[in-house]
Scaffold this motif. Structure first.
Motif, PDB file in Angstrom:
ATOM      1  N   PHE A  19       0.833  -1.205   0.000  1.00 25.19           N
ATOM      2  CA  PHE A  19       0.000   0.000   0.000  1.00 25.19           C
ATOM      3  C   PHE A  19       0.876   1.267   0.000  1.00 25.19           C
ATOM      4  O   PHE A  19       0.550   2.261  -0.637  1.00 25.19           O
ATOM      5  N   VAL A  27       2.826   5.867 -10.209  1.00 22.09           N
ATOM      6  CA  VAL A  27       3.201   7.188 -10.731  1.00 22.09           C
ATOM      7  C   VAL A  27       4.379   7.045 -11.697  1.00 22.09           C
ATOM      8  O   VAL A  27       4.373   7.603 -12.799  1.00 22.09           O
ATOM      9  N   MET A 225      -2.691  20.253 -12.739  1.00 25.60           N
ATOM     10  CA  MET A 225      -3.599  19.117 -12.585  1.00 25.60           C
ATOM     11  C   MET A 225      -5.058  19.520 -12.745  1.00 25.60           C
ATOM     12  O   MET A 225      -5.884  18.706 -13.131  1.00 25.60           O
ATOM     13  N   SER A 237       6.558  14.397 -10.944  1.00 29.88           N
ATOM     14  CA  SER A 237       6.569  13.647  -9.684  1.00 29.88           C
ATOM     15  C   SER A 237       7.769  12.715  -9.625  1.00 29.88           C
ATOM     16  O   SER A 237       8.396  12.560  -8.567  1.00 29.88           O
TER      17      SER A 237
ATOM     18  N   VAL B 106       2.651  14.936  -4.831  1.00 26.31           N
ATOM     19  CA  VAL B 106       2.939  13.704  -5.570  1.00 26.31           C
ATOM     20  C   VAL B 106       2.126  12.552  -4.996  1.00 26.31           C
ATOM     21  O   VAL B 106       1.514  11.760  -5.729  1.00 26.31           O
ATOM     22  N   ARG B 107       2.071  12.480  -3.663  1.00 23.05           N
ATOM     23  CA  ARG B 107       1.378  11.349  -3.046  1.00 23.05           C
ATOM     24  C   ARG B 107      -0.134  11.433  -3.221  1.00 23.05           C
ATOM     25  O   ARG B 107      -0.803  10.411  -3.329  1.00 23.05           O
ATOM     26  N   PHE B 109      -1.503  12.915  -5.839  1.00 22.15           N
ATOM     27  CA  PHE B 109      -1.663  12.695  -7.276  1.00 22.15           C
ATOM     28  C   PHE B 109      -1.758  11.199  -7.589  1.00 22.15           C
ATOM     29  O   PHE B 109      -2.557  10.774  -8.427  1.00 22.15           O
ATOM     30  N   ALA B 110      -0.942  10.382  -6.883  1.00 23.32           N
ATOM     31  CA  ALA B 110      -0.971   8.936  -7.103  1.00 23.32           C
ATOM     32  C   ALA B 110      -2.393   8.403  -6.919  1.00 23.32           C
ATOM     33  O   ALA B 110      -2.867   7.574  -7.700  1.00 23.32           O
ATOM     34  N   TRP B 111      -3.105   8.930  -5.928  1.00 21.45           N
ATOM     35  CA  TRP B 111      -4.467   8.437  -5.673  1.00 21.45           C
ATOM     36  C   TRP B 111      -5.454   8.972  -6.690  1.00 21.45           C
ATOM     37  O   TRP B 111      -6.502   8.363  -6.931  1.00 21.45           O
ATOM     38  N   LEU B 112      -5.115  10.080  -7.319  1.00 19.79           N
ATOM     39  CA  LEU B 112      -5.933  10.597  -8.414  1.00 19.79           C
ATOM     40  C   LEU B 112      -5.904   9.602  -9.584  1.00 19.79           C
ATOM     41  O   LEU B 112      -6.919   9.352 -10.227  1.00 19.79           O
ATOM     42  N   ILE B 113      -4.718   9.036  -9.844  1.00 18.42           N
ATOM     43  CA  ILE B 113      -4.599   8.044 -10.927  1.00 18.42           C
ATOM     44  C   ILE B 113      -5.342   6.765 -10.547  1.00 18.42           C
ATOM     45  O   ILE B 113      -5.987   6.137 -11.370  1.00 18.42           O
ATOM     46  N   ILE B 114      -5.253   6.386  -9.280  1.00 13.21           N
ATOM     47  CA  ILE B 114      -5.850   5.116  -8.870  1.00 13.21           C
ATOM     48  C   ILE B 114      -7.375   5.209  -8.798  1.00 13.21           C
ATOM     49  O   ILE B 114      -8.086   4.332  -9.293  1.00 13.21           O
ATOM     50  N   ILE B 120      -7.162   3.195 -12.289  1.00  7.33           N
ATOM     51  CA  ILE B 120      -6.748   1.796 -12.225  1.00  7.33           C
ATOM     52  C   ILE B 120      -7.770   0.934 -11.505  1.00  7.33           C
ATOM     53  O   ILE B 120      -8.117  -0.154 -11.956  1.00  7.33           O
ATOM     54  N   VAL B 146      -8.814   7.806   2.416  1.00  8.40           N
ATOM     55  CA  VAL B 146      -7.810   6.843   1.942  1.00  8.40           C
ATOM     56  C   VAL B 146      -6.483   7.556   1.669  1.00  8.40           C
ATOM     57  O   VAL B 146      -5.409   7.121   2.120  1.00  8.40           O
ATOM     58  N   TYR B 150      -2.872   7.179   3.626  1.00  4.89           N
ATOM     59  CA  TYR B 150      -1.647   6.921   2.888  1.00  4.89           C
ATOM     60  C   TYR B 150      -0.561   7.930   3.263  1.00  4.89           C
ATOM     61  O   TYR B 150       0.607   7.602   3.426  1.00  4.89           O
TER      62      TYR B 150
END
Lengths: 262, 274
Positions: A19, A27, A225, A237, B106-107, B109-114, B120, B146, B150
């Motif tokens: 996780f 990313v 964004m 990133s 950045v962190r 943003f990762a959840w934006l992709i997920i 995903i 969530v 994280y």
């Protein structure tokens, strides 16, 4: 004999680390994709989104601003933080107790409140340049880290070495650079790195202190964004993650990784 | 000369914090009391507005949920990490520090992709035939929670590893050899000794969540407004600086009150000080 741990706990911990690391791998993957939209797993490998970072003027400028702000505010924080830490260890009885509380305040006061207050009561009220306000905000943000780390390394410094140097005729300033500073070298490096990375990543103060022509990288990322959902943000990133890896490598070389666990 | 050496050396940093933090923040707080409608008018307006009360309550709820989950997840993880063999421990600590040093944008943003509409998670669920339509996950309270969990789990893990490492293996084995099962050892030996660390971790996570901006902005948007995003909106979109200052004051008061309450609790609950 080490303590036995229930397999269910080990399984749970493994999931937690997936996780923690998984999203960052995602990313990285999306940054390498050859598509014009964000996708994972990447479809076709390409570095073109990395080239795109430098093609966009706003990114070039904000990367530069972020580095400038981080370098200047880290330097200023060390310049005023090292003497303050020294004074608090060496001349403890001269100084009032509230001084150490004062230096923790930047951690207690929410960053958003500091950023907004600097905008309202410094930049607007006194017409201070935005860049200067940004430097002041970042310096205050990182000062507690500097003072905490330097004070920790001064705690194990034997001040009688310094007294010996002075009694043998060494001038105070020379004693500081040749006796004290080499002894707290690792603390200074650690403080520098923590301060630098905190400044580069800051959002909550900078969000209020960006004006026409001045913005930092994280703020530009947020703005980008909201309009585009292409892999450029992912590649920026990744650049920031590379910076993080570099920082961790420096820490490992100079202090050993056990330092990070403290 | 020597008498003032300490002050001379400490004065630049002292002045910077006084003039750059204490004075501007005090001025922000002060402006909320000198308004034409009476001394507490901005606070009556804040608490009189159903929308703003909802935002405050939501921020408290989200922060409490994030703190509770981070405590649970972080404690188990930190326990296993603290008992891991040396080489593995270093790797796990690096894996926890790395996200911590990677920025919040950045962190999030990762959840934006997920969690995105074509993200995903949605495409995986559709491919597996579990759902047929993409599921709205972004801009919900769940997505903010969530992403914040994280954000804060590494901090909790690193705070607790040190505390749990300090509990000697002998103590745990003594408890076992005296007949306690592992649950009893956990609740009666490990947990009480970890309380100071749990309190520090909880304060860090709660105040961090309560005053966050980037994560609710990116994953919650207008739909899941929190105190930080509301304050930014009032200050920079509607330019209502009195309202923004009021929210700022409420954030400062709640943050400092929680830190002080937790400090007091830590002193009382720490088994070492009794």
């Amino acid at each position: 004999m080490p303590t036995k741990i229930h397999p269910a706990l080990i399984g749970f911990t493994a999931l937690v680390f997936i996780f923690l690391v998984g999203p960052l791998v995602i990313v990285l993957g999306s940054a390498l994709s050859d598509t014009t939209y964000l996708t994972f797993p990447p479809q076709g490998l390409s570095l073109r989104w990395f080239e795109n970072i430098f093609a966009i003027d706003a990114f070039r400028r904000t990367i530069l601003t972020s580095l400038q702000v981080a370098v200047i505010s880290t330097f200023v924080a060390l310049l005023i933080g090292i003497p303050a830490s020294y004074a608090m260890s060496r001349y403890r009885i001269q100084l009032p107790g509230w001084l150490s509380t004062l230096f923790v305040l930047p951690v207690l006061v929410p960053e958003l409140v500091l950023g907004f207050s600097l905008l309202k009561n410094l930049a607007f009220q006194f017409n201070a340049p935005i860049f200067l306000s940004l430097i002041i905000g970042h310096t205050i943000l990182i000062l507690p880290y500097v003072i905490r780390v330097i004070s920790a390394s001064l705690a194990s410094f034997d001040f009688s070495i310094e007294e010996a140097a002075i009694s043998l005729g060494s001038p105070p300033l020379k004693t500081f650079f040749t006796v004290l500073l080499p002894n707290v070298r690792s603390g200074v490096i650690a403080a520098f790195i923590l301060a630098f990375i905190t400044s580069v990543n800051d959002v909550s103060i900078s969000i209020f202190l960006t004006g026409p022509g001045i913005s930092t990288l994280p703020i530009q990322l947020l703005a980008h964004m909201e309009q585009f959902f292409d892999p450029t943000v992912a590649s920026v990133s990744v650049l920031l993650m590379v910076l993080t890896v570099a920082v961790m490598a420096i820490v490992e070389r100079t202090l050993g990784l056990t330092f990070l666990a403290k | 000369m020597k008498r003032f050496a300490g002050w001379t050396l400490a004065s630049p940093a002292t002045l910077l914090v006084l003039l750059g933090l204490v004075a501007p923040v005090a001025a922000t707080i002060y402006t909320t009391f000198g308004t034409p409608g009476g001394p507490f008018a901005p606070y009556m307006a804040f608490f009189g507005s159903g929308f703003r009360r909802t935002v405050l309550l939501r921020t408290i709820n989200v922060s409490l949920a994030v703190t509770a989950i981070a405590l649970f997840v972080g404690f188990i993880t930190a326990y296993v990490v603290s008992r891991a063999p040396g080489w593995l421990k270093s790797i796990l600590i690096i894996a926890a520090v790395f996200p911590l040093l990677t920025g919040v944008v950045v962190r999030s943003f990762a959840w934006l992709i997920i969690l995105g509409k074509n993200g995903i998670l949605n495409s995986t669920l559709i491919n597996l035939g579990i759902i047929s339509e993409p599921f709205q996950m972004l801009y919900t309270q769940g997505s903010v929670i969530v992403a914040m969990v994280y954000l804060f789990v590494p901090l909790m893990v690193l705070t607790l590893v040190g505390v749990l490492e300090a509990i000697p293996d002998d103590l745990i084995q003594a408890s076992a050899s005296l007949g306690a099962n592992s649950w009893a050892t956990f609740t009666q030996v490990i947990l009480p000794l970890a309380v100071p660390g749990l309190i520090v971790g909880a304060v860090l996570v709660f105040t961090g969540s309560f005053t966050s901006y980037a994560t609710p902005q990116l994953l919650g948007g207008e739909q899941v407004m929190m105190m930080g995003t509301l304050m930014y909106q009032q200050a920079m979109v509607t330019f209502d600086w009195v309202s923004a200052s009021t929210i700022a004051t409420i954030m400062v008061v709640i943050t400092i009150a929680i830190v002080m309450a937790m400090n007091a609790a830590a002193r009382r609950l720490n088994p070492m000080t009794v």
